[in-house]
Design a protein around this motif. Structure first.
Motif, PDB file in Angstrom:
ATOM      1  N   MET A   1       0.832  -1.187   0.000  1.00  0.00           N
ATOM      2  CA  MET A   1       0.000   0.000   0.000  1.00  0.00           C
ATOM      3  C   MET A   1       0.875   1.248   0.000  1.00  0.00           C
ATOM      4  SD  MET A   1      -2.888   1.065   2.700  1.00  0.00           S
ATOM      5  CE  MET A   1      -2.661   2.663   3.391  1.00  0.00           C
ATOM      6  N   THR A   2       0.594   2.153  -0.901  1.00  0.00           N
ATOM      7  CA  THR A   2       1.354   3.387  -1.005  1.00  0.00           C
ATOM      8  C   THR A   2       0.736   4.452  -0.114  1.00  0.00           C
ATOM      9  OG1 THR A   2       1.917   2.876  -3.279  1.00  0.00           O
ATOM     10  CG2 THR A   2       2.174   5.144  -2.600  1.00  0.00           C
ATOM     11  N   VAL A   3       1.571   5.091   0.649  1.00  0.00           N
ATOM     12  CA  VAL A   3       1.106   6.178   1.501  1.00  0.00           C
ATOM     13  C   VAL A   3       1.048   7.478   0.706  1.00  0.00           C
ATOM     14  CG1 VAL A   3       1.611   7.532   3.559  1.00  0.00           C
ATOM     15  CG2 VAL A   3       2.024   5.080   3.563  1.00  0.00           C
ATOM     16  N   TYR A   4       2.033   7.694  -0.137  1.00  0.00           N
ATOM     17  CA  TYR A   4       2.114   8.923  -0.930  1.00  0.00           C
ATOM     18  C   TYR A   4       2.130   8.585  -2.415  1.00  0.00           C
ATOM     19  CZ  TYR A   4       3.736  10.724   3.556  1.00  0.00           C
ATOM     20  OH  TYR A   4       3.849  11.055   4.883  1.00  0.00           O
ATOM     21  N   ASP A   5       1.274   9.259  -3.173  1.00  0.00           N
ATOM     22  CA  ASP A   5       1.269   9.130  -4.625  1.00  0.00           C
ATOM     23  C   ASP A   5       1.877  10.361  -5.284  1.00  0.00           C
ATOM     24  OD1 ASP A   5      -0.015   6.601  -4.807  1.00  0.00           O
ATOM     25  OD2 ASP A   5      -1.922   7.581  -4.351  1.00  0.00           O
ATOM     26  N   HIS A   6       1.615  11.530  -4.672  1.00  0.00           N
ATOM     27  CA  HIS A   6       2.077  12.801  -5.242  1.00  0.00           C
ATOM     28  C   HIS A   6       2.767  13.619  -4.164  1.00  0.00           C
ATOM     29  CE1 HIS A   6      -0.115  12.142  -8.971  1.00  0.00           C
ATOM     30  NE2 HIS A   6      -1.085  11.664  -8.207  1.00  0.00           N
ATOM     31  N   VAL A   7       4.059  13.853  -4.363  1.00  0.00           N
ATOM     32  CA  VAL A   7       4.855  14.636  -3.424  1.00  0.00           C
ATOM     33  C   VAL A   7       5.193  15.958  -4.093  1.00  0.00           C
ATOM     34  CG1 VAL A   7       6.975  14.721  -2.058  1.00  0.00           C
ATOM     35  CG2 VAL A   7       5.810  12.526  -2.414  1.00  0.00           C
ATOM     36  N   LEU A   8       4.806  17.054  -3.468  1.00  0.00           N
ATOM     37  CA  LEU A   8       5.059  18.391  -3.999  1.00  0.00           C
ATOM     38  C   LEU A   8       6.292  18.990  -3.339  1.00  0.00           C
ATOM     39  CD1 LEU A   8       4.405  20.999  -5.518  1.00  0.00           C
ATOM     40  CD2 LEU A   8       2.738  21.521  -3.720  1.00  0.00           C
ATOM     41  N   VAL A   9       7.200  19.503  -4.161  1.00  0.00           N
ATOM     42  CA  VAL A   9       8.412  20.137  -3.653  1.00  0.00           C
ATOM     43  C   VAL A   9       8.565  21.514  -4.286  1.00  0.00           C
ATOM     44  CG1 VAL A   9      10.886  19.929  -3.274  1.00  0.00           C
ATOM     45  CG2 VAL A   9       9.512  17.875  -3.529  1.00  0.00           C
ATOM     46  N   GLU A  30      10.957   5.349  -2.410  1.00  0.00           N
ATOM     47  CA  GLU A  30      10.458   4.294  -1.518  1.00  0.00           C
ATOM     48  C   GLU A  30       8.974   4.010  -1.744  1.00  0.00           C
ATOM     49  OE1 GLU A  30      10.287   4.120   3.190  1.00  0.00           O
ATOM     50  OE2 GLU A  30      12.331   4.405   2.428  1.00  0.00           O
ATOM     51  N   GLU A  31       8.221   5.048  -2.062  1.00  0.00           N
ATOM     52  CA  GLU A  31       6.765   4.939  -2.187  1.00  0.00           C
ATOM     53  C   GLU A  31       6.285   4.753  -3.623  1.00  0.00           C
ATOM     54  OE1 GLU A  31       4.455   5.092   0.352  1.00  0.00           O
ATOM     55  OE2 GLU A  31       6.112   5.122   1.779  1.00  0.00           O
ATOM     56  N   ALA A  32       7.195   4.792  -4.609  1.00  0.00           N
ATOM     57  CA  ALA A  32       6.824   4.751  -6.030  1.00  0.00           C
ATOM     58  C   ALA A  32       5.872   5.902  -6.357  1.00  0.00           C
ATOM     59  CB  ALA A  32       6.224   3.408  -6.408  1.00  0.00           C
ATOM     60  N   ALA A  33       6.163   7.070  -5.786  1.00  0.00           N
ATOM     61  CA  ALA A  33       5.337   8.260  -5.981  1.00  0.00           C
ATOM     62  C   ALA A  33       5.925   9.148  -7.074  1.00  0.00           C
ATOM     63  CB  ALA A  33       5.258   9.051  -4.675  1.00  0.00           C
ATOM     64  N   THR A  34       5.128  10.073  -7.547  1.00  0.00           N
ATOM     65  CA  THR A  34       5.576  11.096  -8.485  1.00  0.00           C
ATOM     66  C   THR A  34       5.929  12.337  -7.689  1.00  0.00           C
ATOM     67  OG1 THR A  34       4.153  10.269 -10.246  1.00  0.00           O
ATOM     68  CG2 THR A  34       4.888  12.559 -10.430  1.00  0.00           C
ATOM     69  N   VAL A  35       7.062  12.948  -8.037  1.00  0.00           N
ATOM     70  CA  VAL A  35       7.460  14.193  -7.394  1.00  0.00           C
ATOM     71  C   VAL A  35       7.122  15.343  -8.337  1.00  0.00           C
ATOM     72  CG1 VAL A  35       9.356  15.536  -6.429  1.00  0.00           C
ATOM     73  CG2 VAL A  35       9.343  13.067  -6.162  1.00  0.00           C
ATOM     74  N   THR A  84       9.969   9.254 -10.968  1.00  0.00           N
ATOM     75  CA  THR A  84       9.150  10.012 -11.911  1.00  0.00           C
ATOM     76  C   THR A  84       8.910  11.408 -11.357  1.00  0.00           C
ATOM     77  OG1 THR A  84       8.029   7.990 -12.595  1.00  0.00           O
ATOM     78  CG2 THR A  84       6.927  10.072 -13.118  1.00  0.00           C
ATOM     79  N   SER A  85       9.101  12.415 -12.214  1.00  0.00           N
ATOM     80  CA  SER A  85       8.893  13.793 -11.752  1.00  0.00           C
ATOM     81  C   SER A  85       8.345  14.648 -12.884  1.00  0.00           C
ATOM     82  CB  SER A  85      10.210  14.390 -11.249  1.00  0.00           C
ATOM     83  OG  SER A  85      11.118  14.588 -12.321  1.00  0.00           O
ATOM     84  N   ASN A  86       7.825  15.793 -12.492  1.00  0.00           N
ATOM     85  CA  ASN A  86       7.457  16.823 -13.455  1.00  0.00           C
ATOM     86  C   ASN A  86       7.777  18.168 -12.848  1.00  0.00           C
ATOM     87  OD1 ASN A  86       5.099  17.795 -11.979  1.00  0.00           O
ATOM     88  ND2 ASN A  86       4.118  15.900 -12.611  1.00  0.00           N
TER      89      ASN A  86
END
Length: 145
Positions: A1-9, A30-35, A84-86
């Motif tokens: 289970m992913t805790v974070y999908d989208h991390v904003l920086v 670690e979370e396979a999230a997008t930054v 993965t990032s944008n």
């Protein structure tokens, strides 16, 4: 289970902001999230510089170059980690830009530097990070350089 999908920086290229990028990339890995790397160009800086006439286009160009540099560095760090990032540049009051982007992307986590490239005005009024902490309802991580 992913805790974070989208991390904003939100990033401005400062040492503290770079520490936030590194923290976010590690979490996203670690979370396979997008930054989502965000740079806000403060319209107030452009307008105050524009009061002197011909300087405004040069100031705008410098601010855009700083944004591209900060975002490019952040993207290289994410790419090196296989994350993965944008990237996005928006104009406006930084804390308002961050809050709006947070809503637009349904960010699960905001990772910000404890302090950025601010001058006397920010110290008198409070930092962008402080304002974001008080404005958004998203979980936050504050990174120090």
């Amino acid at each position: 289970m992913t805790v974070y999908d989208h991390v904003l920086v939100p990033t401005d290229g400062s040492d503290s902001s770079t520490a936030a990028v590194d923290e976010a990339v590690a979490i996203a890995d670690e979370e396979a999230a997008t930054v989502h790397f965000l740079h806000g160009i403060d319209e107030g800086t452009e307008m105050s510089a524009g009061a002197s006439g011909m300087i405004a286009p040069q100031v705008t160009e410098t601010l855009e170059e700083e944004a591209e540099s900060a975002l490019g560095d952040a993207e290289r760090r994410a790419e090196a980690a296989g994350v993965t990032s944008n990237r996005t540049i928006r104009e406006g009051d930084p804390h308002e830009v961050i809050a709006a982007y947070c809503d637009d992307t349904d960010a699960d986590l905001v990772v910000m530097g404890a302090s950025g490239r601010s001058g006397l005005k920010e110290r008198l009024l409070g930092s962008t990070t402080d304002r974001v902490v008080r404005t958004v309802e998203t979980s936050m991580l504050i990174a120090r350089s």
